[in-house]
Design a protein around this motif. Sequence first.
Motif, short mmCIF file in Angstrom:
data_model
loop_
_atom_site.label_atom_id
_atom_site.label_comp_id
_atom_site.label_asym_id
_atom_site.label_seq_id
_atom_site.Cartn_x
_atom_site.Cartn_y
_atom_site.Cartn_z
N PRO A 1 -42.65 33.64 -42.46
CA PRO A 1 -42.12 34.03 -43.77
C PRO A 1 -43.08 34.84 -44.62
O PRO A 1 -42.66 35.76 -45.34
CB PRO A 1 -41.78 32.69 -44.44
N LEU A 2 -44.36 34.55 -44.56
CA LEU A 2 -45.31 35.26 -45.41
C LEU A 2 -45.59 36.67 -44.89
O LEU A 2 -45.74 37.61 -45.68
CB LEU A 2 -46.60 34.46 -45.56
N ASP A 3 -45.63 36.82 -43.58
CA ASP A 3 -45.75 38.17 -43.03
C ASP A 3 -44.52 39.00 -43.37
O ASP A 3 -44.62 40.17 -43.74
CB ASP A 3 -45.92 38.11 -41.51
N LEU A 4 -43.35 38.38 -43.26
CA LEU A 4 -42.11 39.08 -43.57
C LEU A 4 -42.09 39.50 -45.05
O LEU A 4 -41.72 40.64 -45.38
CB LEU A 4 -40.91 38.19 -43.24
N LEU A 5 -42.50 38.62 -45.94
CA LEU A 5 -42.48 38.94 -47.36
C LEU A 5 -43.50 40.02 -47.71
O LEU A 5 -43.27 40.84 -48.62
CB LEU A 5 -42.74 37.68 -48.19
#
Length: 271
Positions: free
Chosen positions: A62-66
């Motif tokens: 999720p953090l890479d995607l965000l």
Amino acid sequence: MKFAVAYSTPGQGMDPDRLVEFAQHAEACGFEGLYVPEHVALYRGASLGGFELPTTLEYADPLDLLTYVAAATDHLLLGTAVLLLPYHHPVTLAKRLATIDVLSKGRMRLLTVGLGSLAGEAHAVGVDYATRGRRADEAIDVLRLLWSGGPDGVSHSGEFYNFENLTSYPHPLASLPIHIGGSSRAAARRAALRGNGYFPGGNLPPTERAAQWDLARKTSPRDNLEYTRWASTDLTPVAVHSYARQGVTRLVINPQSLEDLTTFAHRFSLS
């Protein structure tokens, strides 16, 4: 009422162009922010809500995607629903979240954390499933401690995490809100005592849902505790007023197409 959207890679795919198009369209339509889910790993027999999860579901980090979304948008807030907090070391996580917040110019504002409900997932990352709640509580304290620490460093001695005189820079541009996800009274209490907001999930009976929010609201020392809920893309203005009467401050929809975003935005004149 604030309105946000969810993007789930298992349902909508990992195509980076589709993700950017979705995020940019949500921003143009006037939605406040975008939420993404997390699962670290799956396995045969893993089930949620009585439904077994296919082992090939693609759950992006999720953090890479965000971070990727932040680079393609200008003011869309970034959120998780939910980040599985017990499966992250808070010292590393503090750095990652602060970095996203700085690079996005202060848009990591919708962080929602939860405990996780798959015992096999906890085992896979070396976490005792029974300790998830205590780990989450301590991790929240560690995150806030590191983000508030000065150049001489901060120290912590707890059940799961211990360090002395650590510094972690950059800090978030402003105090980073932490919302609590879950569908239990324990989650509601955690939201009240350690969170900036409550984002309950699950198919709870209306009486239990109301009881959880009442518990969170009355237990919290904050008078501005946010209350986020999932809502249908078919939401009507009458239903929004009903949510507002319950104390809800933000509604999150899970659209399946750009047309869903456009239709919803027009219905509520978001842009």
